[in-house]
Design a protein around this motif. Structure first.
Motif, short mmCIF file in Angstrom:
data_model
loop_
_atom_site.label_atom_id
_atom_site.label_comp_id
_atom_site.label_asym_id
_atom_site.label_seq_id
_atom_site.Cartn_x
_atom_site.Cartn_y
_atom_site.Cartn_z
N ILE A 145 -34.99 -92.00 -3.45
CA ILE A 145 -36.08 -92.46 -2.58
C ILE A 145 -36.76 -93.60 -3.31
O ILE A 145 -37.16 -93.47 -4.47
CB ILE A 145 -37.06 -91.32 -2.28
CG1 ILE A 145 -36.32 -90.22 -1.53
CG2 ILE A 145 -38.26 -91.83 -1.49
CD1 ILE A 145 -36.96 -88.87 -1.58
N HIS A 187 -38.65 -86.65 0.54
CA HIS A 187 -37.80 -85.85 -0.35
C HIS A 187 -37.54 -84.46 0.23
O HIS A 187 -36.39 -84.00 0.29
CB HIS A 187 -38.47 -85.75 -1.73
CG HIS A 187 -37.64 -85.06 -2.75
ND1 HIS A 187 -37.95 -83.82 -3.23
CD2 HIS A 187 -36.47 -85.43 -3.35
CE1 HIS A 187 -37.02 -83.45 -4.11
NE2 HIS A 187 -36.12 -84.40 -4.20
N MET A 231 -43.52 -90.92 -6.46
CA MET A 231 -43.71 -90.70 -5.03
C MET A 231 -45.14 -90.31 -4.71
O MET A 231 -45.75 -89.51 -5.42
CB MET A 231 -42.76 -89.61 -4.54
CG MET A 231 -41.33 -90.05 -4.45
SD MET A 231 -40.25 -88.77 -3.77
CE MET A 231 -39.78 -87.93 -5.28
N PRO A 277 -39.58 -97.18 -2.84
CA PRO A 277 -40.85 -97.42 -2.15
C PRO A 277 -40.72 -97.68 -0.65
O PRO A 277 -41.59 -97.29 0.13
CB PRO A 277 -41.42 -98.65 -2.88
CG PRO A 277 -40.87 -98.52 -4.27
CD PRO A 277 -39.47 -97.99 -4.06
N GLY A 328 -43.81 -89.97 0.26
CA GLY A 328 -42.56 -89.95 -0.48
C GLY A 328 -42.08 -88.53 -0.73
O GLY A 328 -40.88 -88.24 -0.63
N GLN A 385 -43.89 -100.65 1.81
CA GLN A 385 -43.71 -99.67 0.74
C GLN A 385 -44.60 -98.44 0.97
O GLN A 385 -45.67 -98.31 0.39
CB GLN A 385 -43.98 -100.32 -0.61
CG GLN A 385 -43.02 -101.46 -0.90
CD GLN A 385 -43.32 -102.16 -2.21
OE1 GLN A 385 -43.87 -101.57 -3.13
NE2 GLN A 385 -42.94 -103.43 -2.27
N PHE A 408 -43.65 -95.13 0.41
CA PHE A 408 -43.28 -93.88 -0.26
C PHE A 408 -43.73 -93.76 -1.72
O PHE A 408 -43.49 -92.74 -2.34
CB PHE A 408 -41.76 -93.70 -0.21
CG PHE A 408 -41.19 -93.74 1.19
CD1 PHE A 408 -41.88 -93.21 2.26
CD2 PHE A 408 -39.96 -94.32 1.42
CE1 PHE A 408 -41.37 -93.25 3.54
CE2 PHE A 408 -39.43 -94.36 2.70
CZ PHE A 408 -40.14 -93.83 3.77
#
Length: 197
Positions: free
Chosen positions: A77, A57, A49, A79, A53, A37, A39
């Motif tokens: 989006i 994006h 985020m 994790p 993350g 995980q 993000f």
């Protein structure tokens, strides 16, 4: 499973005979390696985020700026993965290259046939098939992850794709993408709860 160079390999899930540069709507899922995980986190059914993350994006949206022949539809989006719908509208009439500005945030395209500096090392060809689009996105995220010191970040080598066949399937996929953060808490501990399209 078949063998390649005396090693077992996973068969491609790709539709045989389909040209993935065809104008169409494609659903993709791109996972982090080992589903780590990287993000951010789901908090109260919303994705929060972190820095990586936010990079994911930005690079997802930059995909459209790099390729004039594609559009992006619903995406989310999560994790450890991203779901999105990529629309390939048609092949571009001219081959083009992409140049990154000095600050690496500005993007400009150059017509290879008309530009005297078409072989400049700062230029690169941008492909128009689905795998080129995903590869470019993953590569851009990797590069920016390294820039912020995340040397252990990695994507899963492949990605999942589905050719969207009709409006009912498009509706179901959009709904799945939209509800993904809400379903995260239920699914992450119970794989049998995963929604099947």
């Amino acid at each position: 499973m078949s063998k390649f160079k005396n090693t077992f390999r996973i068969e491609s899930a790709r539709l045989k005979g389909w040209d993935y540069s065809n104008p169409w709507w494609y659903y993709v899922t791109i996972n982090t390696k080992n589903h780590i995980q990287y993000f951010g986190k789901i908090i109260h059914n919303d994705m929060e985020m972190n820095a990586l993350g936010k990079i994911v994006h930005e690079e997802w949206l930059a995909t459209r700026a790099l390729r004039k022949n594609i559009d992006l539809d619903y995406y989310v989006i999560m994790p450890n993965h991203i779901h999105g719908i990529i629309i390939i509208n048609g092949s571009e009439a001219e081959t083009h290259c992409v140049r990154l500005g000095k600050d690496k945030t500005q993007i400009s395209t150059v017509n290879v046939n008309a530009s005297p500096d078409a072989f400049d090392a700062s230029l690169r060809i941008v492909g128009n098939c689905l795998s080129d689009i995903v590869r470019g996105f993953k590569s851009a995220v990797n590069r920016k992850a390294l820039q912020i010191g995340l040397t252990n970040f990695s994507w899963q080598p492949r990605f999942y794709d589905r050719i969207i066949r009709d409006e009912k399937e498009l509706y179901n996929i959009r709904k799945y993408i939209e509800l993904n953060p809400l379903k995260w808490t239920l699914e992450k501990e119970q794989p049998e709860n995963i929604f099947d399209l």
